[in-house]
Design an enzyme around this catalytic site. Structure first.
Site, PDB file in Angstrom:
ATOM      1  N   GLN A  91      35.083  50.913  47.858  1.00  0.00           N
ATOM      2  CA  GLN A  91      35.292  49.620  47.195  1.00  0.00           C
ATOM      3  C   GLN A  91      34.563  48.492  47.894  1.00  0.00           C
ATOM      4  O   GLN A  91      34.125  48.616  49.045  1.00  0.00           O
ATOM      5  CB  GLN A  91      36.793  49.305  47.162  1.00  0.00           C
ATOM      6  CG  GLN A  91      37.449  49.243  48.535  1.00  0.00           C
ATOM      7  CD  GLN A  91      38.956  49.115  48.442  1.00  0.00           C
ATOM      8  OE1 GLN A  91      39.506  48.024  48.633  1.00  0.00           O
ATOM      9  NE2 GLN A  91      39.637  50.231  48.163  1.00  0.00           N
ATOM     10  N   HIS A  93      34.823  43.849  47.821  1.00  0.00           N
ATOM     11  CA  HIS A  93      35.599  42.688  47.377  1.00  0.00           C
ATOM     12  C   HIS A  93      34.647  41.517  47.161  1.00  0.00           C
ATOM     13  O   HIS A  93      33.675  41.347  47.899  1.00  0.00           O
ATOM     14  CB  HIS A  93      36.662  42.329  48.412  1.00  0.00           C
ATOM     15  CG  HIS A  93      37.578  43.463  48.727  1.00  0.00           C
ATOM     16  ND1 HIS A  93      38.376  44.061  47.781  1.00  0.00           N
ATOM     17  CD2 HIS A  93      37.809  44.127  49.885  1.00  0.00           C
ATOM     18  CE1 HIS A  93      39.064  45.040  48.340  1.00  0.00           C
ATOM     19  NE2 HIS A  93      38.736  45.102  49.612  1.00  0.00           N
ATOM     20  N   GLU A 118      38.930  41.076  54.570  1.00  0.00           N
ATOM     21  CA  GLU A 118      39.989  41.852  55.224  1.00  0.00           C
ATOM     22  C   GLU A 118      39.614  42.146  56.667  1.00  0.00           C
ATOM     23  O   GLU A 118      38.443  42.326  56.996  1.00  0.00           O
ATOM     24  CB  GLU A 118      40.185  43.203  54.521  1.00  0.00           C
ATOM     25  CG  GLU A 118      40.557  43.128  53.071  1.00  0.00           C
ATOM     26  CD  GLU A 118      40.607  44.502  52.416  1.00  0.00           C
ATOM     27  OE1 GLU A 118      41.145  44.591  51.301  1.00  0.00           O
ATOM     28  OE2 GLU A 118      40.099  45.481  53.020  1.00  0.00           O
ATOM     29  N   HIS A 251      33.185  49.965  51.553  1.00  0.00           N
ATOM     30  CA  HIS A 251      34.030  50.584  52.574  1.00  0.00           C
ATOM     31  C   HIS A 251      35.075  51.479  51.934  1.00  0.00           C
ATOM     32  O   HIS A 251      35.380  51.361  50.746  1.00  0.00           O
ATOM     33  CB  HIS A 251      34.720  49.518  53.425  1.00  0.00           C
ATOM     34  CG  HIS A 251      35.643  48.620  52.658  1.00  0.00           C
ATOM     35  ND1 HIS A 251      35.194  47.532  51.940  1.00  0.00           N
ATOM     36  CD2 HIS A 251      37.000  48.643  52.482  1.00  0.00           C
ATOM     37  CE1 HIS A 251      36.211  46.920  51.371  1.00  0.00           C
ATOM     38  NE2 HIS A 251      37.327  47.584  51.675  1.00  0.00           N
ATOM     39  N   ARG A 270      35.937  48.891  42.500  1.00  0.00           N
ATOM     40  CA  ARG A 270      35.973  50.268  42.997  1.00  0.00           C
ATOM     41  C   ARG A 270      34.700  51.026  42.628  1.00  0.00           C
ATOM     42  O   ARG A 270      34.119  50.818  41.577  1.00  0.00           O
ATOM     43  CB  ARG A 270      37.207  50.991  42.455  1.00  0.00           C
ATOM     44  CG  ARG A 270      38.502  50.358  42.945  1.00  0.00           C
ATOM     45  CD  ARG A 270      39.739  51.014  42.367  1.00  0.00           C
ATOM     46  NE  ARG A 270      40.936  50.340  42.865  1.00  0.00           N
ATOM     47  CZ  ARG A 270      41.479  49.266  42.289  1.00  0.00           C
ATOM     48  NH1 ARG A 270      40.917  48.781  41.194  1.00  0.00           N
ATOM     49  NH2 ARG A 270      42.545  48.698  42.805  1.00  0.00           N
TER      50      ARG A 270
END
Length: 409
Positions: A91, A93, A118, A251, A270
């Site tokens: 995935q 972001h 993250e 990642h 995804r």
């Protein structure tokens, strides 16, 4: 203000089952769930304000986010997630700008308009894929695992040698090849994935990369994500080590336990290893195709020996490791910000003004902001202790970081 919280456990299929799950054990020990079921996965112990898993104030059973609305002097705390994982989806972001576009276009699959940077901090040995490998290495692997070339055009095959070269932009070549593979119709893709994986399975001496490909194939047969280790860095974090996942960095978590902290968002694009929605077009256009050399994050060490994780360019969250032997006492820095403290091991009493709370493994405490050094929260440790504290840094703290001079109030 000190408030104990009741938090959420997510039972995604990639989580470890029953007593094997650190997330599940923390939730049980902290009183967030009544029992652990042997065959049930416990993937995430989720702490924060997001609508998909809101923490609640135990004292009055109000959602933490609603508590902030009633007490506007408190800043919204960042959510903090403790995960126990088998392979998650490949995935990325989005950035804030991309998040707004995705949400406006497809609110069902992109439920908010925020970005989702993250940081993941290993609690046990933690295996993951993150960032594209050196392009020259990808070139070698596309030749070594030659079955994958069956998905490419003749022109794209001829450009493999340009990966890592100074000719046509290496990142542009990688984008063409990666996009072609990920856009391949499912039936054709499954045929090539199976052909490659079964050839490797028949080999007597397997490399580390061979083993990862076979492992992913046994979990997700025929899935394009089985090819991901050919393109992405594979590495292990040891306990206490961390990685920061910037927007558009590909990642996937593979195995292990970690503390994860992120911006308040659920936007995930995804790319494979999942039965969920895969948005190939957004993925291939937004990916960062540059090389990334083992993106481990190096934290700051504070005077008391604990670690502070302060990813640059992110103003939503910092994470502090809070630990110490039995009998130690210290004050929490950066107390002008609200924070959430999640206890992994041991026992301690936190005191703020006239309020105090004794905390054990699995319990979670919301700590209100203070405005003077004398009001800083004190942690009195009565049993060897490890916790992680998530908070939104104040403007003063962000300024001190930008000046490369962390100030501890």
């Amino acid at each position: 203000m000190l408030l104990k919280l009741k938090c959420t456990v997510n039972n995604y299929a990639w989580g470890a089952k029953g007593e094997a799950s650190m997330a599940g054990n923390l939730a049980l020990d902290g009183g967030h769930i009544a029992n652990l079921e042997t065959d049930k996965p416990y993937a995430e112990f989720w702490v924060g304000t997001h609508a998909n898993g809101p923490a609640r104030v135990i004292e009055n059973n109000i959602a933490l986010k609603d508590y902030f609305l009633l007490h506007p002097t408190y800043k919204e705390s960042m959510k903090m997630v403790l995960s126990v994982v088998a392979p998650l989806s490949i995935q990325i972001h989005p950035t804030k700008k991309q998040g707004k576009v995705l949400h406006a276009k497809d609110p069902k699959n992109y439920p908010d308009d925020n970005h989702k940077p993250e940081i993941a901090i290993a609690l046990t040995e933690f295996e993951l894929l993150s960032g594209f490998r050196q392009h020259s290495q990808i070139c070698e692997y596309l030749k070594l695992y030659s079955e994958i070339q069956e998905l490419l055009t003749e022109e794209e095959k001829s450009q493999i040698d340009n990966l890592g070269s100074f000719g046509e932009s290496s990142s542009q070549v990688l984008k063409k090849i990666f996009s072609r593979i990920w856009r391949t119709p499912k039936e054709k893709l499954q045929t090539v994935v199976d052909k490659l994986a079964r050839r490797i399975q028949g080999q007597e001496n397997k490399s580390a990369l061979d083993e990862i490909i076979v492992y992913l194939f046994t979990m997700y047969p025929g899935d394009v994500g089985v090819f991901a280790p050919i393109f992405l860095n594979y590495f292990k974090l040891q306990p206490g080590e961390a990685t920061f996942l910037e927007p558009n960095m590909p990642h996937a978590y593979l195995k292990g336990d970690c503390v994860e902290c992120m911006a308040d968002s659920d936007n995930t694009i995804r790319a494979g290893l999942t039965p969920k929605y895969i948005d190939v077009e957004s993925l291939v256009e937004m990916l960062n195709y540059t090389e990334t050399l083992l993106p481990k994050y190096i934290p700051n060490e504070l005077d008391d020996g604990t670690l502070l994780f302060t990813p640059r360019g992110i103003d939503e969250f910092w994470v502090q490791e809070v630990k110490g032997p039995s009998g130690s006492i210290y004050q929490l820095p950066y107390s002008e910000s609200c924070s959430v403290l999640t206890i992994l091991y041991g026992t301690a009493t936190v005191t703020l003004g006239n309020s105090s709370q004794t905390l054990n493994r699995g319990e979670v405490l919301f700590v209100g902001a203070t405005h003077s050094t004398s009001e800083r929260p004190k942690v009195n440790i009565s049993d060897d202790f490890l916790a992680f504290r998530a908070f939104t840094p104040s403007p003063r703290a962000l300024e001190s970081l930008s000046n490369k001079n962390l100030i501890i109030d």
